[in-house]
Design a protein around this motif. Structure first.
Motif, short mmCIF file in Angstrom:
data_model
loop_
_atom_site.label_atom_id
_atom_site.label_comp_id
_atom_site.label_asym_id
_atom_site.label_seq_id
_atom_site.Cartn_x
_atom_site.Cartn_y
_atom_site.Cartn_z
N GLU A 6 -7.80 46.63 -3.21
CA GLU A 6 -7.63 46.25 -4.54
C GLU A 6 -6.78 46.75 -5.38
O GLU A 6 -7.01 47.48 -5.85
N GLU A 7 -5.18 45.76 -5.74
CA GLU A 7 -4.35 47.31 -6.93
C GLU A 7 -4.59 47.35 -8.01
O GLU A 7 -4.40 48.46 -8.24
N ASP A 8 -5.06 46.92 -9.15
CA ASP A 8 -5.38 46.84 -10.15
C ASP A 8 -6.66 48.08 -10.34
O ASP A 8 -6.31 48.64 -11.23
N LEU A 9 -7.48 48.17 -9.71
CA LEU A 9 -8.55 49.60 -9.37
C LEU A 9 -8.17 50.11 -8.57
O LEU A 9 -8.45 51.36 -9.22
N TYR A 10 -7.40 50.41 -7.87
CA TYR A 10 -7.21 51.12 -6.90
C TYR A 10 -5.46 52.17 -6.91
O TYR A 10 -5.68 53.12 -5.87
N LEU A 11 -4.41 51.18 -7.02
CA LEU A 11 -3.45 51.43 -6.96
C LEU A 11 -2.99 53.12 -7.52
O LEU A 11 -2.46 53.84 -6.31
N LEU A 12 -2.86 53.30 -8.30
CA LEU A 12 -3.16 54.57 -9.18
C LEU A 12 -3.58 56.04 -8.60
O LEU A 12 -3.35 56.99 -7.96
N GLU A 13 -5.57 55.42 -8.45
CA GLU A 13 -5.72 56.62 -7.57
C GLU A 13 -5.68 56.37 -6.62
O GLU A 13 -6.02 57.87 -5.69
N LEU A 14 -5.10 56.40 -5.55
CA LEU A 14 -4.76 56.13 -4.53
C LEU A 14 -3.45 57.28 -4.20
O LEU A 14 -3.24 57.40 -3.53
N VAL A 15 -2.50 56.59 -5.60
CA VAL A 15 -0.79 57.83 -5.53
C VAL A 15 -1.62 58.78 -5.72
O VAL A 15 -1.17 59.93 -5.07
N ARG A 16 -2.62 59.44 -6.31
CA ARG A 16 -2.88 61.02 -6.66
C ARG A 16 -3.70 60.85 -5.41
O ARG A 16 -3.64 62.09 -5.13
N TYR A 17 -4.72 60.57 -4.81
CA TYR A 17 -5.53 60.72 -3.92
C TYR A 17 -4.34 60.91 -2.71
O TYR A 17 -4.77 62.62 -1.76
N LEU A 18 -3.73 60.56 -2.49
CA LEU A 18 -2.60 60.92 -1.33
C LEU A 18 -2.14 61.97 -1.08
O LEU A 18 -1.62 62.69 -0.44
N HIS A 19 -1.48 61.84 -2.27
CA HIS A 19 -0.31 63.03 -3.20
C HIS A 19 -1.31 64.59 -2.74
O HIS A 19 -0.34 65.39 -3.14
N LEU A 20 -2.89 64.33 -3.56
CA LEU A 20 -3.09 65.65 -3.36
C LEU A 20 -3.82 65.58 -2.41
O LEU A 20 -4.40 67.36 -2.08
N ASN A 21 -3.18 65.57 -1.18
CA ASN A 21 -4.46 65.76 0.07
C ASN A 21 -3.52 66.90 0.73
O ASN A 21 -4.07 67.57 1.23
N PRO A 22 -2.32 67.60 0.63
CA PRO A 22 -2.20 68.89 1.19
C PRO A 22 -2.41 70.13 0.07
O PRO A 22 -2.78 71.36 0.86
N LEU A 23 -2.56 69.67 -0.89
CA LEU A 23 -3.50 71.36 -1.66
C LEU A 23 -5.06 70.85 -1.31
O LEU A 23 -5.24 71.88 -0.96
N ARG A 24 -5.78 69.74 -0.93
CA ARG A 24 -6.65 69.52 -0.70
C ARG A 24 -7.40 70.35 0.27
O ARG A 24 -7.74 71.41 1.33
N ALA A 25 -5.89 70.49 1.94
CA ALA A 25 -5.80 71.00 3.21
C ALA A 25 -5.84 72.25 3.41
O ALA A 25 -4.93 72.58 4.23
N GLN A 26 -4.65 72.69 1.91
CA GLN A 26 -4.41 73.99 1.37
C GLN A 26 -3.01 74.95 2.40
O GLN A 26 -2.85 75.53 2.76
#
Length: 330
Positions: A108-128
């Motif tokens: 659902e774009e209105d709720l989650y587009l930007l949240e997922l952009v942030r979440y996906l792009h932080l993956n390398p940091l979370r995975a160290q």
């Protein structure tokens, strides 16, 4: 339990996850990562996909994308089959590279587009994979560095994301980076990746509230969104998909195509390479997959070939679709 059908339509926003078989590495070095990114770029440049966010980790990858001119399944088949073949040739290996089929979640774009952009792009940091946000800003194997202008990715839809953070490019980039930084303490968010009701209701707190009360809700493991969004997607899917009872029997379709091409149905499963038989396979594959809605596996079994061969035959059959449409009186 049988697998549910994928949800897709032109313009649908998806979170796609791809994992290595048995959690094995699928990106050994930058050559591998560059190969995968180049294949993704080709699909985006052709209009097959619109890419908003992506991240390549050693044993998996995340994509946030919108389907464009062709179905998601076809684009992902092109991406993953091509990459796996090149990977196997580079490392002199055989066999499957990816774990099962990829996972795709309608968003659902209105709720989650930007949240997922942030979440996906932080993956390398979370995975160290990178030590801190400054290193992530320059890390080339996510879409984050492209949004900040550190890496040139003209095929990535950066403007559509940045326009939500400000009217000037510099301000938008600063605001976007601050938004990403604010997400670091959130850590892993399971509602973005697993648990059907959990995803469809907005997280653990929402699920707990539903269980305490008597509210009606909708849940679907293929969808990330509110109850109303889940129901709307389901209704759209039902409206777009004719009941199976209205689908032409596969045997009837095969008989009609064989009659039109002067070939024998029995020859289809015998591996005949006669031109008429090859044309019949192409017509059957195109009509069965794209017009009648049969699965690739069902058509492959009927023709006595492997599913990848069916998709290739359907692509050739599409080039003569006017002829095949006439066979069914369309």
């Amino acid at each position: 339990m049988p697998r549910q059908a994928r949800l897709d339509a032109p313009g649908t926003l998806h979170h796609v996850m791809v994992r290595g078989l048995e959690q094995r590495v699928i990106f050994r070095d930058d050559t591998d990562r560059a190969d995968f990114a180049a294949r993704l770029a080709t699909l985006a440049t052709k209009g097959a996909l619109v890419i908003y966010a992506w991240a390549l980790l050693p044993n998996h990858a995340h994509l946030l994308l919108r389907t464009g001119a062709r179905p998601l399944a076809r684009s992902m088949r092109s991406l993953l089959t091509g990459y796996a073949g090149a990977f196997n040739r580079r490392y002199h290996r055989v066999g499957h590279l990816f774990q099962n089929r990829y996972k795709s979640i309608v968003v659902e774009e209105d709720l989650y587009l930007l949240e997922l952009v942030r979440y996906l792009h932080l993956n390398p940091l979370r995975a160290q994979v990178v030590p801190d946000l400054r290193a992530l800003d320059r890390y080339p194997w996510t879409g984050h560095s492209a949004l900040l202008g550190a890496t040139a990715r003209p095929w990535q839809a950066t403007q559509e994301i940045l326009s939500r953070f400000g009217t000037s490019l510099s301000r938008a980039r600063r605001t976007y980076r601050a938004f990403v930084a604010a997400g670091i303490p959130q850590g892993r968010r399971p509602e973005f990746q697993g648990g059907g009701l959990l995803r469809s209701q907005g997280g653990w707190a929402a699920v707990a509230a539903l269980r305490r009360g008597r509210e009606a809700y909708q849940g679907d493991e293929r969808i990330l969104g509110s109850s109303a969004f889940v129901e709307a997607v389901r209704q759209d899917l039902q409206a777009a998909s004719p009941p199976p009872s209205r689908r032409r029997p596969l045997g009837d379709l095969i008989a009609r195509v064989c009659a039109a091409t002067g070939s024998q149905p029995s020859a289809l499963r015998q591996g005949s390479r006669r031109p008429a038989t090859a044309r019949a396979r192409e017509g059957i594959a195109y009509l069965a997959l794209e017009l009648e809605g049969y699965s690739g596996r069902a058509v492959a079994e009927a023709l006595g070939v492997r599913p990848p061969s069916v998709y290739k035959a359907a692509a050739r059959g599409r080039a003569a679709r006017t002829r095949w449409d006439r066979v069914l009186g369309r």
